[in-house]
Motif scaffolding. Structure first.
Motif, PDB file in Angstrom:
ATOM      1  N   THR A 187       0.846  -1.185   0.000  1.00  0.00           N
ATOM      2  CA  THR A 187       0.000   0.000   0.000  1.00  0.00           C
ATOM      3  C   THR A 187       0.884   1.239   0.000  1.00  0.00           C
ATOM      4  O   THR A 187       1.967   1.252   0.600  1.00  0.00           O
ATOM      5  N   VAL A 188       0.429   2.266  -0.691  1.00  0.00           N
ATOM      6  CA  VAL A 188       1.086   3.566  -0.681  1.00  0.00           C
ATOM      7  C   VAL A 188       0.083   4.558  -0.123  1.00  0.00           C
ATOM      8  O   VAL A 188      -0.991   4.759  -0.697  1.00  0.00           O
ATOM      9  N   ASN A 189       0.401   5.126   1.018  1.00  0.00           N
ATOM     10  CA  ASN A 189      -0.503   6.051   1.711  1.00  0.00           C
ATOM     11  C   ASN A 189      -1.884   5.426   1.931  1.00  0.00           C
ATOM     12  O   ASN A 189      -2.919   6.075   1.790  1.00  0.00           O
ATOM     13  N   GLY A 190      -1.877   4.144   2.245  1.00  0.00           N
ATOM     14  CA  GLY A 190      -3.107   3.432   2.571  1.00  0.00           C
ATOM     15  C   GLY A 190      -3.850   2.843   1.394  1.00  0.00           C
ATOM     16  O   GLY A 190      -4.821   2.106   1.583  1.00  0.00           O
ATOM     17  N   GLN A 191      -3.421   3.109   0.175  1.00  0.00           N
ATOM     18  CA  GLN A 191      -4.083   2.590  -1.025  1.00  0.00           C
ATOM     19  C   GLN A 191      -3.326   1.378  -1.551  1.00  0.00           C
ATOM     20  O   GLN A 191      -2.111   1.430  -1.753  1.00  0.00           O
ATOM     21  N   VAL A 192      -4.058   0.286  -1.797  1.00  0.00           N
ATOM     22  CA  VAL A 192      -3.429  -0.927  -2.319  1.00  0.00           C
ATOM     23  C   VAL A 192      -2.977  -0.687  -3.758  1.00  0.00           C
ATOM     24  O   VAL A 192      -3.764  -0.285  -4.616  1.00  0.00           O
ATOM     25  N   THR A 193      -1.694  -0.917  -4.008  1.00  0.00           N
ATOM     26  CA  THR A 193      -1.137  -0.724  -5.349  1.00  0.00           C
ATOM     27  C   THR A 193      -0.530  -1.998  -5.915  1.00  0.00           C
ATOM     28  O   THR A 193      -0.284  -2.083  -7.127  1.00  0.00           O
ATOM     29  N   GLN A 194      -0.269  -2.980  -5.074  1.00  0.00           N
ATOM     30  CA  GLN A 194       0.371  -4.212  -5.520  1.00  0.00           C
ATOM     31  C   GLN A 194      -0.182  -5.378  -4.731  1.00  0.00           C
ATOM     32  O   GLN A 194      -0.347  -5.289  -3.499  1.00  0.00           O
ATOM     33  N   SER A 195      -0.498  -6.457  -5.398  1.00  0.00           N
ATOM     34  CA  SER A 195      -0.914  -7.670  -4.706  1.00  0.00           C
ATOM     35  C   SER A 195      -0.463  -8.868  -5.523  1.00  0.00           C
ATOM     36  O   SER A 195      -0.380  -8.810  -6.754  1.00  0.00           O
ATOM     37  N   ASP A 239       5.636   9.886   0.941  1.00  0.00           N
ATOM     38  CA  ASP A 239       4.817   8.687   0.795  1.00  0.00           C
ATOM     39  C   ASP A 239       5.184   7.651   1.854  1.00  0.00           C
ATOM     40  O   ASP A 239       6.370   7.433   2.145  1.00  0.00           O
ATOM     41  N   VAL A 240       4.160   7.008   2.396  1.00  0.00           N
ATOM     42  CA  VAL A 240       4.339   5.918   3.354  1.00  0.00           C
ATOM     43  C   VAL A 240       4.016   4.617   2.628  1.00  0.00           C
ATOM     44  O   VAL A 240       2.903   4.420   2.142  1.00  0.00           O
ATOM     45  N   VAL A 241       4.993   3.748   2.548  1.00  0.00           N
ATOM     46  CA  VAL A 241       4.870   2.503   1.808  1.00  0.00           C
ATOM     47  C   VAL A 241       4.880   1.338   2.799  1.00  0.00           C
ATOM     48  O   VAL A 241       5.796   1.224   3.618  1.00  0.00           O
ATOM     49  N   VAL A 242       3.864   0.490   2.717  1.00  0.00           N
ATOM     50  CA  VAL A 242       3.782  -0.699   3.575  1.00  0.00           C
ATOM     51  C   VAL A 242       3.809  -1.931   2.682  1.00  0.00           C
ATOM     52  O   VAL A 242       2.909  -2.138   1.860  1.00  0.00           O
TER      53      VAL A 242
END
Length: 258
Positions: A187-195, A239-242
């Motif tokens: 997730t980038v800033n809480g939005q799923v971008t990769q799975s 950006d916060v990346v998890v």
């Protein structure tokens, strides 16, 4: 069991996850509990007597290869990284001010547990000490060759966050499908971008250990970063990346201007 390596109370401490806290496992503070936000998280890897070998895979997910307009490789494509690139959970990664495209890569990291030389695929898991999450940042501006990224693309200080936990190999191996059936998500800033799922690797963990140990010795503490699925996007300062892997942990990292 989930192990951590932290800086707290003026020293480096070894700890484990216990009921939502960190339990100090060695030294004068052994048995004391601290909250996650009271510590500085370090890469959850014990010091090793020799330089740590860090092997990273390129194009090890077919969908990622397709995303980059390449066909999946016929044998593992790998490059080496220096240990100085490793940082811990909640640490800061520097994004050079002159670049236009820098992206994360959520990866399962294999930590070698004992000396491995000419290991057969059927025995490969016996040589794994544990697993952790890695975020293998890449800077496309400096890229000359997708197959063999040069040093400025992949081997920069602060550009390989890892952690927060080192999960015992046995805990992962006993799961259905073991390390080859784990969901990955970024997730980038809480939005799923990769799975994705580790089941989609072109070369699975046992194959990689057999391949690399056929021509080089893998030592305890060495790392194999196993590649990333598709879904990479540009990230910017702030950006916060998890990067999260099922059963392993969620690794948080923040981009800052270099």
């Amino acid at each position: 069991m989930k192990h951590a390596r932290i800086a707290w109370s003026g020293a480096i401490q070894l700890a484990m996850e216990s009921d939502g806290q960190l339990l100090i496992t060695q030294g004068p503070h052994q048995g004391q509990r601290v909250d996650f936000d009271e510590v500085v998280w370090l890469p959850p890897l014990a010091p090793v007597p020799q330089p740590r070998t860090v092997i990273a895979l390129g194009l090890n997910y077919a969908d990622h290869a397709k995303e980059l307009a390449f066909k999946a490789p016929e044998e593992p494509l790998a490059f080496m990284k220096g240990e100085a690139s490793l940082i811990g959970h909640k640490a800061l990664t520097l994004r050079p001010t002159d670049v236009k495209y820098m992206h994360y890569e959520c990866e399962l990291a294999v930590v070698i547990g004992r000396t491995a030389r000419r290991v057969k695929k059927a025995d490969a898991y016996d040589f794994v000490g544990g697993y952790t999450v890695a975020n293998d940042y890449a800077i496309r501006d400096y890229l000359e060759n997708w197959y063999r990224p040069n040093l400025r693309v992949k081997n920069r200080d602060t550009c390989t966050p890892i952690g927060p936990w080192l999960v015992d190999a046995a805990d992962v191996h006993q799961r259905q499908g073991g390390p080859m059936a784990l969901k990955l998500q970024t997730t980038v800033n809480g939005q799923v971008t990769q799975s994705g799922n580790t089941a989609d690797m072109v070369f699975d963990v046992p194959t990689l250990i057999e391949y690399f140990s056929s021509f080089m010795t893998l030592n305890p503490g060495d790392l194999i970063l196993t590649g990333t699925p598709d879904g990479i996007v540009n990230v910017n300062p702030g950006d916060v990346v998890v990067t999260e892997i099922e059963g392993i942990g969620a690794l948080t990292n923040t981009l800052v201007k270099d």
